[in-house]
Design a protein around this motif. Structure first.
Motif, PDB file in Angstrom:
ATOM      1  N   PHE A   1     -40.087   8.783  72.575  1.00 40.69           N
ATOM      2  CA  PHE A   1     -40.170   9.930  71.674  1.00 40.69           C
ATOM      3  C   PHE A   1     -39.361  11.100  72.216  1.00 40.69           C
ATOM      4  CE2 PHE A   1     -42.271  13.922  70.543  1.00 40.69           C
ATOM      5  CZ  PHE A   1     -42.119  13.896  69.166  1.00 40.69           C
ATOM      6  N   PHE A   2     -39.545  11.414  73.506  1.00 38.23           N
ATOM      7  CA  PHE A   2     -38.780  12.519  74.095  1.00 38.23           C
ATOM      8  C   PHE A   2     -37.283  12.223  74.079  1.00 38.23           C
ATOM      9  CE2 PHE A   2     -42.686  14.060  76.393  1.00 38.23           C
ATOM     10  CZ  PHE A   2     -42.697  15.291  75.775  1.00 38.23           C
ATOM     11  N   GLY A   3     -36.906  10.976  74.290  1.00 31.88           N
ATOM     12  CA  GLY A   3     -35.491  10.624  74.244  1.00 31.88           C
ATOM     13  C   GLY A   3     -34.893  10.820  72.859  1.00 31.88           C
ATOM     14  N   LEU A   4     -35.611  10.377  71.836  1.00 35.58           N
ATOM     15  CA  LEU A   4     -35.120  10.571  70.466  1.00 35.58           C
ATOM     16  C   LEU A   4     -35.064  12.049  70.097  1.00 35.58           C
ATOM     17  CD1 LEU A   4     -36.980   7.671  68.623  1.00 35.58           C
ATOM     18  CD2 LEU A   4     -34.535   7.834  69.122  1.00 35.58           C
ATOM     19  N   MET A   5     -36.084  12.794  70.469  1.00 42.15           N
ATOM     20  CA  MET A   5     -36.101  14.227  70.165  1.00 42.15           C
ATOM     21  C   MET A   5     -35.005  14.971  70.926  1.00 42.15           C
ATOM     22  SD  MET A   5     -38.242  14.911  67.844  1.00 42.15           S
ATOM     23  CE  MET A   5     -37.825  13.359  67.093  1.00 42.15           C
ATOM     24  N   MET A   6     -34.688  14.490  72.129  1.00 33.95           N
ATOM     25  CA  MET A   6     -33.607  15.105  72.897  1.00 33.95           C
ATOM     26  C   MET A   6     -32.277  14.946  72.155  1.00 33.95           C
ATOM     27  SD  MET A   6     -31.967  13.903  76.504  1.00 33.95           S
ATOM     28  CE  MET A   6     -31.538  12.371  75.718  1.00 33.95           C
ATOM     29  N   VAL A   7     -32.026  13.743  71.645  1.00 29.89           N
ATOM     30  CA  VAL A   7     -30.773  13.494  70.922  1.00 29.89           C
ATOM     31  C   VAL A   7     -30.713  14.344  69.658  1.00 29.89           C
ATOM     32  CG1 VAL A   7     -29.479  11.735  69.659  1.00 29.89           C
ATOM     33  CG2 VAL A   7     -30.478  11.192  71.875  1.00 29.89           C
ATOM     34  N   VAL A   8     -31.820  14.376  68.899  1.00 23.99           N
ATOM     35  CA  VAL A   8     -31.860  15.182  67.673  1.00 23.99           C
ATOM     36  C   VAL A   8     -31.679  16.659  68.010  1.00 23.99           C
ATOM     37  CG1 VAL A   8     -33.392  15.950  65.811  1.00 23.99           C
ATOM     38  CG2 VAL A   8     -33.244  13.528  66.389  1.00 23.99           C
ATOM     39  N   TYR A   9     -32.360  17.128  69.034  1.00 21.10           N
ATOM     40  CA  TYR A   9     -32.277  18.538  69.423  1.00 21.10           C
ATOM     41  C   TYR A   9     -30.858  18.911  69.843  1.00 21.10           C
ATOM     42  CZ  TYR A   9     -33.337  22.892  71.847  1.00 21.10           C
ATOM     43  OH  TYR A   9     -33.367  24.185  72.252  1.00 21.10           O
ATOM     44  N   TRP A  10     -30.224  18.048  70.622  1.00 23.89           N
ATOM     45  CA  TRP A  10     -28.891  18.382  71.084  1.00 23.89           C
ATOM     46  C   TRP A  10     -27.893  18.430  69.932  1.00 23.89           C
ATOM     47  CZ3 TRP A  10     -23.861  16.808  71.382  1.00 23.89           C
ATOM     48  CH2 TRP A  10     -23.056  17.555  72.247  1.00 23.89           C
ATOM     49  N   PHE A  11     -27.950  17.456  69.019  1.00 22.68           N
ATOM     50  CA  PHE A  11     -27.016  17.454  67.897  1.00 22.68           C
ATOM     51  C   PHE A  11     -27.301  18.584  66.919  1.00 22.68           C
ATOM     52  CE2 PHE A  11     -26.062  12.975  69.014  1.00 22.68           C
ATOM     53  CZ  PHE A  11     -24.691  13.123  69.131  1.00 22.68           C
TER      54      PHE A  11
ATOM     55  N   SER B   1     -28.786  21.650  67.817  1.00 27.12           N
ATOM     56  CA  SER B   1     -28.618  22.988  68.379  1.00 27.12           C
ATOM     57  C   SER B   1     -27.427  23.118  69.324  1.00 27.12           C
ATOM     58  CB  SER B   1     -29.873  23.384  69.145  1.00 27.12           C
ATOM     59  OG  SER B   1     -29.991  22.603  70.312  1.00 27.12           O
ATOM     60  N   HIS B   2     -26.931  22.030  69.884  1.00 28.79           N
ATOM     61  CA  HIS B   2     -25.856  22.044  70.902  1.00 28.79           C
ATOM     62  C   HIS B   2     -26.220  22.961  72.064  1.00 28.79           C
ATOM     63  CE1 HIS B   2     -23.180  19.577  68.580  1.00 28.79           C
ATOM     64  NE2 HIS B   2     -23.419  20.331  67.524  1.00 28.79           N
ATOM     65  N   GLU B   3     -27.498  22.966  72.422  1.00 29.59           N
ATOM     66  CA  GLU B   3     -27.983  23.797  73.520  1.00 29.59           C
ATOM     67  C   GLU B   3     -28.341  22.884  74.680  1.00 29.59           C
ATOM     68  OE1 GLU B   3     -30.907  25.926  75.834  1.00 29.59           O
ATOM     69  OE2 GLU B   3     -31.708  24.756  74.196  1.00 29.59           O
ATOM     70  N   ASN B   4     -27.797  23.177  75.857  1.00 32.04           N
ATOM     71  CA  ASN B   4     -27.926  22.266  76.987  1.00 32.04           C
ATOM     72  C   ASN B   4     -29.276  22.358  77.693  1.00 32.04           C
ATOM     73  OD1 ASN B   4     -25.388  21.239  76.603  1.00 32.04           O
ATOM     74  ND2 ASN B   4     -24.415  22.749  77.924  1.00 32.04           N
ATOM     75  N   ALA B   5     -29.818  23.548  77.855  1.00 31.11           N
ATOM     76  CA  ALA B   5     -31.025  23.716  78.665  1.00 31.11           C
ATOM     77  C   ALA B   5     -32.207  22.951  78.069  1.00 31.11           C
ATOM     78  CB  ALA B   5     -31.368  25.194  78.808  1.00 31.11           C
ATOM     79  N   GLY B   6     -32.428  23.089  76.783  1.00 27.10           N
ATOM     80  CA  GLY B   6     -33.537  22.370  76.148  1.00 27.10           C
ATOM     81  C   GLY B   6     -33.332  20.868  76.171  1.00 27.10           C
ATOM     82  N   SER B   7     -32.096  20.448  76.006  1.00 29.25           N
ATOM     83  CA  SER B   7     -31.811  19.011  76.055  1.00 29.25           C
ATOM     84  C   SER B   7     -32.065  18.444  77.446  1.00 29.25           C
ATOM     85  CB  SER B   7     -30.363  18.750  75.650  1.00 29.25           C
ATOM     86  OG  SER B   7     -30.116  19.234  74.353  1.00 29.25           O
ATOM     87  N   VAL B   8     -31.696  19.190  78.478  1.00 31.50           N
ATOM     88  CA  VAL B   8     -31.935  18.729  79.846  1.00 31.50           C
ATOM     89  C   VAL B   8     -33.431  18.672  80.125  1.00 31.50           C
ATOM     90  CG1 VAL B   8     -31.644  19.356  82.276  1.00 31.50           C
ATOM     91  CG2 VAL B   8     -29.702  19.436  80.725  1.00 31.50           C
ATOM     92  N   MET B   9     -34.181  19.662  79.624  1.00 33.97           N
ATOM     93  CA  MET B   9     -35.635  19.643  79.821  1.00 33.97           C
ATOM     94  C   MET B   9     -36.272  18.442  79.137  1.00 33.97           C
ATOM     95  SD  MET B   9     -36.920  23.544  79.708  1.00 33.97           S
ATOM     96  CE  MET B   9     -35.590  24.677  79.488  1.00 33.97           C
ATOM     97  N   MET B  10     -35.822  18.128  77.924  1.00 34.18           N
ATOM     98  CA  MET B  10     -36.370  16.949  77.246  1.00 34.18           C
ATOM     99  C   MET B  10     -35.945  15.665  77.938  1.00 34.18           C
ATOM    100  SD  MET B  10     -36.554  17.549  73.223  1.00 34.18           S
ATOM    101  CE  MET B  10     -36.147  19.159  72.649  1.00 34.18           C
ATOM    102  N   PHE B  11     -34.753  15.652  78.503  1.00 37.64           N
ATOM    103  CA  PHE B  11     -34.317  14.490  79.278  1.00 37.64           C
ATOM    104  C   PHE B  11     -35.218  14.303  80.500  1.00 37.64           C
ATOM    105  CE2 PHE B  11     -31.674  12.626  82.655  1.00 37.64           C
ATOM    106  CZ  PHE B  11     -31.374  11.407  82.053  1.00 37.64           C
TER     107      PHE B  11
END
Length: 130
Positions: A14-24, A26-36
């Motif tokens: 779930f976190f992996g899928l949400m990370m991909v959706v979030y990054w595409f 928002s294109h924001e790195n910090a939140g994507s790294v936290m979800m990763f």
């Protein structure tokens, strides 16, 4: 352990899928790294539990139709009520407050922590309240 493994692996996915959706989105790195990192924190124990669940015999908790006699004697014993975990938590709270409001809060905080550690140890050795 299969239930715990499935839950953690599901959360990691779930976190992996949400990370991909979030990054595409928002294109924001910090939140994507936290979800990763959250995904890794779920996959690490989940894969460990899955690895061991395949190699060990099922526990009494894993049986879908459990009987009382299947459980070991030690599974029905719980610690008695105690004030010491609350006292330890309040001491830790005061120690953290000392970082914000001033060093003078370390005195009551460390006093409570010390008192809770001594009291909890003494209660554990004599059996405590049941």
């Amino acid at each position: 352990m299969k239930t715990e493994a499935r839950l953690l692996l599901f959360l990691g996915t779930f976190f992996g899928l949400m990370m991909v959706v979030y990054w595409f989105w928002s294109h924001e790195n910090a939140g994507s790294v936290m979800m990763f990192c959250g995904m890794l924190l779920c996959f690490l124990p989940g894969s460990y539990y899955y690895f061991w669940s395949r190699r060990m015999k099922p526990r009494a908790e894993d049986d879908p139709t459990p009987r009382r006699r299947q459980a070991p004697e030690s599974s029905a014993r719980f610690p008695g009520t105690s004030i010491w975990p609350f006292t330890l938590g309040m001491g830790a709270f005061f120690v953290v407050l000392a970082l914000v409001f001033g060093i003078w809060l370390l005195v009551p905080g460390l006093g409570l922590v010390f008192w809770a550690l001594i009291g909890g140890t003494a209660e554990g050795r004599r059996g405590g309240h049941h």
